[in-house]
Motif scaffolding. Structure first.
Motif, PDB file in Angstrom:
ATOM      1  N   ALA A 280     115.921  97.655  31.608  1.00  0.00           N
ATOM      2  CA  ALA A 280     117.107  97.009  32.637  1.00  0.00           C
ATOM      3  C   ALA A 280     116.227  95.912  33.126  1.00  0.00           C
ATOM      4  N   LYS A 281     117.414  95.225  33.292  1.00  0.00           N
ATOM      5  CA  LYS A 281     116.482  93.581  34.226  1.00  0.00           C
ATOM      6  C   LYS A 281     117.249  93.811  35.318  1.00  0.00           C
ATOM      7  N   GLY A 282     116.480  93.053  36.439  1.00  0.00           N
ATOM      8  CA  GLY A 282     116.621  93.308  37.752  1.00  0.00           C
ATOM      9  C   GLY A 282     117.441  91.813  37.781  1.00  0.00           C
TER      10      GLY A 282
ATOM     11  N   LYS B 177     121.353 101.064  41.662  1.00  0.00           N
ATOM     12  CA  LYS B 177     121.045 102.476  40.659  1.00  0.00           C
ATOM     13  C   LYS B 177     120.122 103.131  42.048  1.00  0.00           C
ATOM     14  N   GLN B 178     118.825 102.121  42.136  1.00  0.00           N
ATOM     15  CA  GLN B 178     117.695 101.843  43.238  1.00  0.00           C
ATOM     16  C   GLN B 178     118.452 102.798  44.513  1.00  0.00           C
ATOM     17  N   PHE B 179     119.163 101.774  44.971  1.00  0.00           N
ATOM     18  CA  PHE B 179     119.691 102.229  46.619  1.00  0.00           C
ATOM     19  C   PHE B 179     120.169 103.595  46.103  1.00  0.00           C
ATOM     20  N   LEU B 180     120.845 104.192  45.149  1.00  0.00           N
ATOM     21  CA  LEU B 180     121.228 105.818  45.368  1.00  0.00           C
ATOM     22  C   LEU B 180     119.833 106.555  44.996  1.00  0.00           C
TER      23      LEU B 180
ATOM     24  N   LEU C 174     112.912  99.649  46.178  1.00  0.00           N
ATOM     25  CA  LEU C 174     114.512  98.768  45.610  1.00  0.00           C
ATOM     26  C   LEU C 174     114.182  97.122  44.640  1.00  0.00           C
ATOM     27  N   LEU C 175     112.564  97.073  45.291  1.00  0.00           N
ATOM     28  CA  LEU C 175     112.013  95.558  44.065  1.00  0.00           C
ATOM     29  C   LEU C 175     112.286  95.345  42.782  1.00  0.00           C
ATOM     30  N   ILE C 176     113.209  96.451  42.243  1.00  0.00           N
ATOM     31  CA  ILE C 176     112.909  97.248  40.953  1.00  0.00           C
ATOM     32  C   ILE C 176     114.475  96.646  40.585  1.00  0.00           C
ATOM     33  N   GLY C 177     115.651  96.385  41.908  1.00  0.00           N
ATOM     34  CA  GLY C 177     116.546  95.552  40.995  1.00  0.00           C
ATOM     35  C   GLY C 177     116.379  94.630  41.384  1.00  0.00           C
ATOM     36  N   PHE C 178     115.226  94.129  41.493  1.00  0.00           N
ATOM     37  CA  PHE C 178     115.294  92.583  41.649  1.00  0.00           C
ATOM     38  C   PHE C 178     114.119  91.956  40.781  1.00  0.00           C
ATOM     39  N   PHE C 179     113.219  92.176  40.457  1.00  0.00           N
ATOM     40  CA  PHE C 179     112.307  92.017  39.988  1.00  0.00           C
ATOM     41  C   PHE C 179     111.746  92.013  38.135  1.00  0.00           C
ATOM     42  N   ALA C 180     112.335  93.765  38.028  1.00  0.00           N
ATOM     43  CA  ALA C 180     112.470  93.738  36.655  1.00  0.00           C
ATOM     44  C   ALA C 180     113.033  93.078  35.601  1.00  0.00           C
ATOM     45  N   THR C 181     112.156  93.186  34.840  1.00  0.00           N
ATOM     46  CA  THR C 181     112.021  91.714  33.197  1.00  0.00           C
ATOM     47  C   THR C 181     112.580  92.616  32.520  1.00  0.00           C
TER      48      THR C 181
ATOM     49  N   ALA D 253     107.636 101.028  40.378  1.00  0.00           N
ATOM     50  CA  ALA D 253     107.625  99.222  39.591  1.00  0.00           C
ATOM     51  C   ALA D 253     106.754  98.764  38.176  1.00  0.00           C
ATOM     52  N   CYS D 254     105.461  99.218  38.730  1.00  0.00           N
ATOM     53  CA  CYS D 254     104.299  99.061  38.103  1.00  0.00           C
ATOM     54  C   CYS D 254     104.613  98.830  36.134  1.00  0.00           C
ATOM     55  N   GLY D 255     105.852  99.998  35.488  1.00  0.00           N
ATOM     56  CA  GLY D 255     106.183 100.260  34.812  1.00  0.00           C
ATOM     57  C   GLY D 255     107.849  98.915  34.340  1.00  0.00           C
ATOM     58  N   SER D 256     108.135  98.620  35.358  1.00  0.00           N
ATOM     59  CA  SER D 256     109.066  97.169  35.369  1.00  0.00           C
ATOM     60  C   SER D 256     108.448  96.125  35.642  1.00  0.00           C
ATOM     61  N   VAL D 257     107.859  95.930  35.896  1.00  0.00           N
ATOM     62  CA  VAL D 257     107.524  93.987  36.548  1.00  0.00           C
ATOM     63  C   VAL D 257     106.498  93.391  36.103  1.00  0.00           C
TER      64      VAL D 257
END
Length: 452
Positions: free
Chosen positions: A352-354, A366-369, A338-345, A287-291
């Motif tokens: 992609a946004k969460g 997608k993260q669940f997949l 999975l938290l990418i799906g919530f906290f992606a900015t 997640a470090c490149g998404s949040v």
């Protein structure tokens, strides 16, 4: 020249010496993580198992490096199909010295050696779940087979441009699925097949050297900056955010784990601090490149608390995960992915946004997949490999060998020379008695009674 050609030439990446140097340094930092992991795990086992634990990490460096050169890099990153790359780069052939990695400003060789360090540490992570009881030859064979059958194809699925999960939009910035869920699920698959340690659920199995654990955790924390920031493959603002998020989430997870530990057990332990930091490192990896840094705090705290609770599941369900690889790496990797799906900015290294940033549930599915595919494949394939090895050569040492000490049996060495220490003490006491004129007879102290 035609205008179109001039535009194409202007857009063609050229080698960036700064990014190249940054990536070489990042690769070295990731390599440091494997000896750091060896110290981290080595301090957590008993005296009679410390060398075996160190060697289980170090042998991965040798085996995986050779396999990566022969075919691993090509299988993982050459174009092929959705699950498996080709063999154009087998033996590191057909790669020019100045050839750049497609779309980036670093040489292919730099990318290959950086990814090699990921391939090394991933099987080494599994070793913590198997402490005290596996044959070194069986473990070495497992590393070779597992890297070939599991890691290289999973890396292709997750990171190659034609990979099954990559093309479906699964985000894994630096290895939440390919490294941590992969290793954690593999650990679970193996320990469901092999026998438990002698005394599981009865003996305490206390760490023999907590300072060594803290040293290992510190080296892991240090090297993880190369692991995460380097995964952007360039030295720019996104790498800086990934670096920042790594620090923030790790610190937050350590605090979360310690808070849980204090409430649940009444103490703040050094082992808890080290384990909490590693849980945060694991969770922030994908997640470090998404949040944002604020999102990194949330990821860290959640991972620290949940992983602290998860490590006790082995006693409830009866699987002998010696050093909590499942509870920290598999669970931590799932949380971070999975938290990418919530906290992606949508404003760092990914668009992609969460859920919390107006993106709906699209990225979360997608993260669940990604989590489900990697977990299922690694779990099943690893269990099959372990079972085959167990049937052919036996995966574990005998119970008598385990009780006597796996270091002496497998490596003909011991981690600490207690006999030498006892001899030095006797010599010092003899000198003291002689100088004082007491004439006291110093008898041999028991030199082999050690808390093993």
């Amino acid at each position: 020249m035609a205008a179109g050609f001039l535009t194409l030439a202007a857009d063609t990446p050229t080698l960036d010496s700064g990014s190249t140097a940054f990536m070489l340094l990042s690769a070295a930092l990731v390599l440091v993580m494997t000896p750091g992991l060896a110290f981290f795990y080595g301090g957590m086992v008993r005296v009679k198992s410390v060398l075996n634990m160190l060697m289980m990490s170090f042998i991965a460096i040798g085996i995986v490096t050779v396999l990566w050169t022969l075919y691993g890099f090509s299988v993982a990153f050459d174009s092929g199909n959705a699950f498996f790359g080709g063999f154009e780069w087998a033996g590191m052939r057909n790669i020019g010295i100045a050839q750049l990695w497609d779309g980036y400003t670093i040489p292919v060789y730099v990318f290959a050696v950086f990814q090699l360090m990921f391939a090394i540490i991933t099987p080494a992570l599994i070793s913590g779940a198997l402490a005290d009881r596996v044959k070194f030859t069986a473990w070495s064979l497992f590393v070779a087979l597992w890297a070939t059958v599991v890691y290289f194809p999973v890396a292709h699925m997750v990171w190659a441009s034609d990979g099954f999960l990559f093309t479906r939009g699964v985000i894994d910035f630096a290895g939440g699925t390919a490294v941590h869920i992969n290793a954690g699920a593999a650990a679970l698959g193996v320990i469901l097949v092999i026998r438990k340690r002698v005394g599981f659920k009865k003996d305490p199995f206390r760490p023999h050297n907590l300072p060594l654990v803290m040293l290992g955790a510190g080296l892991l924390w240090f090297g993880w900056f190369g692991f995460n920031a380097g995964s952007w493959l360039a030295s720019d603002g996104v790498a800086a955010v990934a670096f920042t998020n790594t620090q923030v989430a790790t610190a937050s997870a350590m605090l979360g784990w310690l808070a849980y530990e204090k409430i649940k057990h009444g103490s703040f332990t050094t082992l808890g601090a080290a384990s909490g930091a590693v849980a945060g490192l694991v969770a922030i990896t994908p997640a470090c490149g998404s949040v944002s840094p604020l999102g990194a705090i949330a990821v860290g705290v959640i991972a620290g608390v949940v992983c602290a609770a998860a490590v006790g599941l082995k006693y409830r369900f009866g699987f002998d995960d010696s050093l909590d690889v499942v509870g920290v790496h598999m669970v931590g990797g799932i949380i971070g992915s999975l938290l990418i799906g919530f906290f992606a900015t949508g404003g760092v290294g990914q668009t992609a946004k969460g859920v919390f940033y107006g993106g709906g549930f699209d990225q979360l599915w997608k993260q669940f997949l990604g989590v489900g595919v990697v977990l299922a494949y690694s779990l099943v394939a690893s269990a099959i490999l372990a079972k085959l090895i167990d049937l052919v050569i036996g995966f574990t040492v005998s119970e008598d060998t385990e009780v006597a000490g796996i270091d002496q049996a497998e490596h003909a060495e011991t981690g600490y020379d207690f006999a030498g220490v006892a001899g030095a003490v006797r010599s010092a006491l003899s000198s003291l008695d002689s100088s004082s004129g007491t004439g006291t007879q110093v008898t041999d102290a028991p030199s082999k009674k050690v808390d093993a």
